[in-house]
Design an enzyme around this catalytic site. Sequence first.
Site, short mmCIF file in Angstrom:
data_model
loop_
_atom_site.label_atom_id
_atom_site.label_comp_id
_atom_site.label_asym_id
_atom_site.label_seq_id
_atom_site.Cartn_x
_atom_site.Cartn_y
_atom_site.Cartn_z
N LYS A 71 -29.40 6.69 9.26
CA LYS A 71 -30.06 5.90 8.23
C LYS A 71 -29.23 4.66 8.02
O LYS A 71 -28.06 4.74 7.61
CB LYS A 71 -30.17 6.69 6.92
CG LYS A 71 -30.76 5.82 5.81
CD LYS A 71 -30.69 6.47 4.45
CE LYS A 71 -30.67 5.38 3.39
NZ LYS A 71 -30.58 5.91 2.03
N ASN A 92 -31.78 11.27 -3.95
CA ASN A 92 -30.49 11.91 -4.14
C ASN A 92 -30.13 12.00 -5.61
O ASN A 92 -30.09 13.07 -6.19
CB ASN A 92 -29.41 11.12 -3.35
CG ASN A 92 -28.06 11.82 -3.33
OD1 ASN A 92 -27.79 12.74 -4.09
ND2 ASN A 92 -27.19 11.40 -2.47
#
Lengths: 325, 254
Positions: free
Chosen positions: B93, B203
Amino acid sequence: MTVWSVIGAGVAGLAVASELVARGAKVQVFDPGGPPGPHGCSWWAGGMLAPWCEFENAEEPVLRLGQNAIDWWAGRTRVHRRGTLVVANSRDLPDLRRFARRTEGLVDVNGPKITELEPDLNSFSKGLLFEAEAHLDPRQALRDLHRQLCDQGVVFHQKLAPPRLENAIDCRGLHAREVLHDLRGVKGEMLVIRCPDVTLTRPVRLLHPRMPLYIVPRGDGVYMLGATMIESEDSSRITARSMLELLSAAYALNPAFGEAEVLEIGVDLRPAFPDNLPRIRRLGHTIYANGLYRHGYLLAPALAQGVADLALDNKHSELVDEDRA
Amino acid sequence: MKTFYGTELPNPLMLGTAQYPSPAILERAFRDSGAGVATVSLRRESGAGQAFWQMIRDLGALILPNTAGCHTVKEAVTTAHMAREVFDTKWVKLELIGHTDSLQPDVFQLVETARILTEDGFQVFPYTTDDLIVGERLLGAGCEVLMPWGAPIGSGRGLNNTYALRAMRAEFPEVPLVIDAGVGLPSHAAQAMELGYDAVLLNTAVARAGDPAAMARAMMLAIQAGQLAHQADPIEARDMAEPSTPVIGKAFLS
């Protein structure tokens, strides 16, 4: 009479020895590093006895077991019962609300009240005061325990413990990981600074999205500034980023900290189990007491009491998670 | 179902591994939600978080290492290489921060780095804005996935610009699209899936919740609800009421 051999003279080992002696047991201590000093990670601690603040990001036993710590330590070293002040920059006020929601034992304080509590603090409009919390000087606490134990007849051996000791209590922190496989190291970095221009009388926490940043007064214009929490086992040195963040926090509390002298840079690894709670395990002839994580001074008394319960009375405290005697 | 560089995700929740109160709680969040992908940051744990990384591997999710905290092409490339070694995966990522306060991606460096990494054999998941032209350039640089932001990282503000995100979905119908960043509530995650996005990456909303495991599960349920709703072809919104039972023949005028 059974002689208990405590291995490791950090905060865990000394607290265990102190508790055993207080209950009438005979104790000797092994540590190749000698008396408490920079070789042990508890030397680098903040010394906050802050169970309510810590509960914001910890499991329930930290709150409950930690509350006994203040009186336990007060009987052995100088404890300052002045509470903890938590403040946040205006852009982080949602974090302050969240902090308040997630714990207990606090009162809201506004700008004038904050100034009254700590006149040298930069202007903050909102804060939280945890009145029942306390702090101590960790190095003084270790020295005091060491001296008291010597006075009580405890022999300190400056060497490795002989193998296959009976009645051993292993308090070696991360060095015990060859036996305690679920133990890991969590890197912490801290600074000791001197800034006589600023007077703070209690620990102050500045909320920060990634770590609990705090400053603890050590007297004579000396402050401990901590502490990072990084999932890394490299304790070789501090990073520039961590140093910047720590110093920026101090600067935000009072720009006069910009003139502080940096006296010490501390880097070490906290021994921690996966849930960041301490554990007591009896394996054969050895009791392992470990995993104090960032709660060395806060939970060492509960750990020591749990070890003494198991060693002397065969009672299992909630911290005992394995008993294969 | 679209694949991510040939890999079909077990489910559309990509969950980050930072900021949890403890590894035990992190593990519980993954177990209770069943999140299919775990993102992990390498930069702050440069080279020595072996115990922590092993725990991430043991979660049983696909691992998507990220370059969180990188500000330059060089940093991001170095971090990507490290990630490939540590986790033995081509996936990365790509996060290239351009603005300190908003953590907005620097899309110019992003495109450049995506090209470098793709040529080097990486499979890049770029964290980008909702700009269509940037999306096109990233695809041109070799990306086969796009991850536009919902809102700034950690802000919990949800989908700031649904118009742009809808346009992106329409513009790239065949490309796997992931909402990355800004999700604060399950309703935000459900909305992303209702828009036809293929996955949601989050997250902070889970790690910093009072009960991370419960929030992780709530996110998964919302994502599944949103996905199901999208597949079920939802009705169009209208200005006037439309009775759900026929009115002809009833004495409704009386």
